[in-house]
Design an enzyme around this catalytic site. Sequence first.
Site, PDB file in Angstrom:
ATOM      1  N   LYS A   9      49.778  32.025  42.893  1.00 54.02           N
ATOM      2  CA  LYS A   9      49.647  33.480  43.000  1.00 54.02           C
ATOM      3  C   LYS A   9      48.319  33.818  43.661  1.00 54.02           C
ATOM      4  CE  LYS A   9      46.229  34.126  39.927  1.00 54.02           C
ATOM      5  NZ  LYS A   9      44.902  34.613  40.266  1.00 54.02           N
ATOM      6  N   SER A 102      48.655  27.456  35.294  1.00 49.26           N
ATOM      7  CA  SER A 102      49.479  28.456  34.594  1.00 49.26           C
ATOM      8  C   SER A 102      50.911  28.429  35.105  1.00 49.26           C
ATOM      9  CB  SER A 102      48.901  29.867  34.806  1.00 49.26           C
ATOM     10  OG  SER A 102      47.605  29.945  34.277  1.00 49.26           O
ATOM     11  N   ASP A 135      47.318  33.983  32.650  1.00 54.47           N
ATOM     12  CA  ASP A 135      48.180  34.138  33.840  1.00 54.47           C
ATOM     13  C   ASP A 135      49.602  33.612  33.621  1.00 54.47           C
ATOM     14  OD1 ASP A 135      46.228  35.331  35.393  1.00 54.47           O
ATOM     15  OD2 ASP A 135      45.522  33.444  36.255  1.00 54.47           O
TER      16      ASP A 135
END
Length: 284
Positions: A9, A102, A135
């Site tokens: 991300k 994560s 996250d």
Amino acid sequence: MLYVKAPAKINLTLDVLHKRPDGYHEVEMIMTTVDLADRVGLELREDTDILIHSTNNFVPDDQRNLAYQAAKLLQERFHVTKGVAITIDKQIPVAAGLAGGSSDAAATFKGLNELWELGLTIDELAELGAEIGSDVSFCVYGGTAIARGRGEKIEHISAPPSSWVILAKPSIGVSTAAVYGGLKLEDAKHPNTARMVEAIETNDYDKMCGTLSNVLESVTLQLHPEVSSIKEQMQRFGADGVLMSGSGPTVFALVQTEARTTRIVNGLKGFCDEVYAVRLLGDR
């Protein structure tokens, strides 16, 4: 063997609102997934062992690993009498501000939900993810979202305008604790989250690029001049928007044309070992 994709991300905005009584920081940030992903393989074991193997030596293979923690949490919470061998084919740089660990944990939750036949909903998995890391909840869902609280309160929004993303990670480690410790909230330049949401919802690429903002960036840039010079290089080579992701040290550039993307990637090669050109994913 069951395989699950674990995408990285980036933060289009990252704001820190205040320090909470529990010692965490209250955040508000817009995150979106990009097409750079680890591949997590899960193999059922008849004993209760949880084994981790990674293609990257810097990834811990014990209880420090978030994928291990995800498996352990499910095993204990739902009294699972089986184990799992987890293989992480690492493509996302480690400790980069791209939520690689994560995302591996989120992929483990999703894969084990199937492998161990737990029948949990995606919302239940996201809730469990919040117990492991800030996250993880976002990574369970993927796509594009505003994350609040410690990062576990997720509000889904539309995918951003399509674009190339150039990721450049200098070969340094950044201490997230040191970055947060150096943050002076009263002096910080706070992102305009509402304006970024508006840019995304109206598919306004220029407005999105003009609204990129990360309250932690100035702290990391002061601590690590290398990050600053990568950012300057990207701007000089003509990126449409440039920002550090998370607490760093990875910097990303948004670019709409392939030709300019190639030019920026080539220009960064001498500066930075780890450079990737990928697309925004943004959809769940």
